[in-house]
Design an enzyme around this catalytic site. Structure first.
Site, PDB file in Angstrom:
ATOM      1  N   CYS A 189      -4.073   0.572  -2.483  1.00 37.22           N
ATOM      2  CA  CYS A 189      -3.569  -0.442  -1.378  1.00 37.22           C
ATOM      3  C   CYS A 189      -2.426  -1.933  -2.290  1.00 37.22           C
ATOM      4  O   CYS A 189      -2.430  -0.953  -3.466  1.00 37.22           O
ATOM      5  CB  CYS A 189      -4.668  -1.237  -1.900  1.00 37.22           C
ATOM      6  N   GLU A 214       0.596   5.240  -0.006  1.00 42.26           N
ATOM      7  CA  GLU A 214      -1.078   6.340   0.348  1.00 42.26           C
ATOM      8  C   GLU A 214      -0.123   7.333   0.689  1.00 42.26           C
ATOM      9  O   GLU A 214       0.607   7.852   0.171  1.00 42.26           O
ATOM     10  CB  GLU A 214      -0.466   6.452   2.154  1.00 42.26           C
ATOM     11  N   GLU A 239      -2.693  -4.395  -3.387  1.00 47.09           N
ATOM     12  CA  GLU A 239      -3.421  -5.655  -4.167  1.00 47.09           C
ATOM     13  C   GLU A 239      -3.954  -4.840  -6.298  1.00 47.09           C
ATOM     14  O   GLU A 239      -2.856  -5.588  -6.444  1.00 47.09           O
ATOM     15  CB  GLU A 239      -4.825  -6.454  -3.660  1.00 47.09           C
ATOM     16  N   ASN A 266       0.671  -0.924   0.125  1.00 46.30           N
ATOM     17  CA  ASN A 266       0.122   0.184   0.200  1.00 46.30           C
ATOM     18  C   ASN A 266       0.831   1.291   0.284  1.00 46.30           C
ATOM     19  O   ASN A 266       1.585   0.754   1.202  1.00 46.30           O
ATOM     20  CB  ASN A 266      -0.818   0.340   1.064  1.00 46.30           C
ATOM     21  N   CYS A 316      -9.952  -5.161  -0.195  1.00 51.76           N
ATOM     22  CA  CYS A 316     -11.522  -3.997  -0.384  1.00 51.76           C
ATOM     23  C   CYS A 316     -12.000  -4.095  -1.291  1.00 51.76           C
ATOM     24  O   CYS A 316     -11.781  -5.126  -2.496  1.00 51.76           O
ATOM     25  CB  CYS A 316     -11.337  -2.594  -0.168  1.00 51.76           C
TER      26      CYS A 316
END
Ligand code: THU
Length: 165
Positions: free
Chosen positions: A72, A63, A74, A61, A121
C-alpha cells in the site's frame, strides 16, 4: 458486567479549513498517486508524510503479479521515511486515491479522485502505529473530493491495538 465505549474524534473539513502546510501535504499525496503502480486493481493511492524537520516523504501503492507481494501507499511512504530518517518523527500523513472505474473516458484522471476519504488498511495502521509508539502522535488527513477527515493519531484508527509483548 461493565461495558465501555472507545470513541474516535474525526473532524470533517473542506480544504479552505486547513492551513497551507496541510493543503500542501494533501497535494503531495494526490501527486504521489501518479507514481502508483496499480495495473491489477487500477486503484491509485498516494500517501505523503510530514516529517519533524518539515520535509515531505511520499509513497504510492506498488502492486505485483503475485498479488500479496504488492504494498500500500501508506507503508511504502512510512518504510521509506523510517529507513532514510530512522530517528525522525513522522508528524502527519495524508492519503488520497483515485480510480477510473465509474468514470467515462473523457474524464481526466485528476477528476477521478474518490469522493469519500479512503482509510488505511489494518496492516498499514499497525505499521504506522509502530512509528507513532516510537516518536509520538501521527496526525491523519484522509482526503476525499467531497470531504476530508482529520484524525488526531494512528491509535485513534486502531484502538485495542497490539503494540508490545
Ligand atoms: N491500497 C493502498 O495503497 N492504501 C489503502 O489505504 C488501501 C488500499 C492499495 C492496495 C492495492 O494496491 C489497491 O489499493 C487496491 O486495494
Amino acid at each position: 458486567m461493565k461495558t465501555f465505549n472507545i470513541t474516535t474524534l474525526v473532524k470533517e473539513v473542506q480544504p479552505d479549513e486547513l492551513d497551507s502546510a496541510d493543503r500542501e501535504l494533501i497535494e503531495a499525496a494526490k501527486q504521489a498517486t501518479a507514481r502508483s503502480y496499480a495495473p491489477y486493481s487500477k486503484f491509485h493511492v498516494g500517501a505523503a508524510i510530514r516529517m519533524a524537520d518539515g520535509r515531505i516523504v511520499t509513497g504510492s501503492n506498488q502492486e505485483n503479479a503475485a498479488y500479496p507481494s504488492g504494498t500500500c501507499a501508506e507503508r511504502t511512504a512510512a518504510y521509506w521515511a523510517a529507513s532514510q530518517y530512522p530517528d525522525m518523527a513522522m508528524k502527519k500523513i495524508a492519503v488520497a486515491a483515485w480510480t477510473r472505474q465509474g468514470h467515462d473516458d473523457s474524464t481526466p484522471d485528476a477528476d477521478c479522485f474518490q469522493a469519500m476519504p479512503i482509510s488505511p488498511c489494518g496492516a498499514c495502521r499497525q505499521a504506522l502505529l509502530e512509528y507513532e509508539t516510537l516518536h509520538g502522535p501521527i496526525e491523519v488527513l484522509l482526503y476525499g473530493a467531497d470531504k476530508t477527515y482529520v484524525l488526531p493519531s494512528i491509535k485513534s484508527l486502531l484502538p485495542f491495538s497490539f503494540t508490545e509483548f
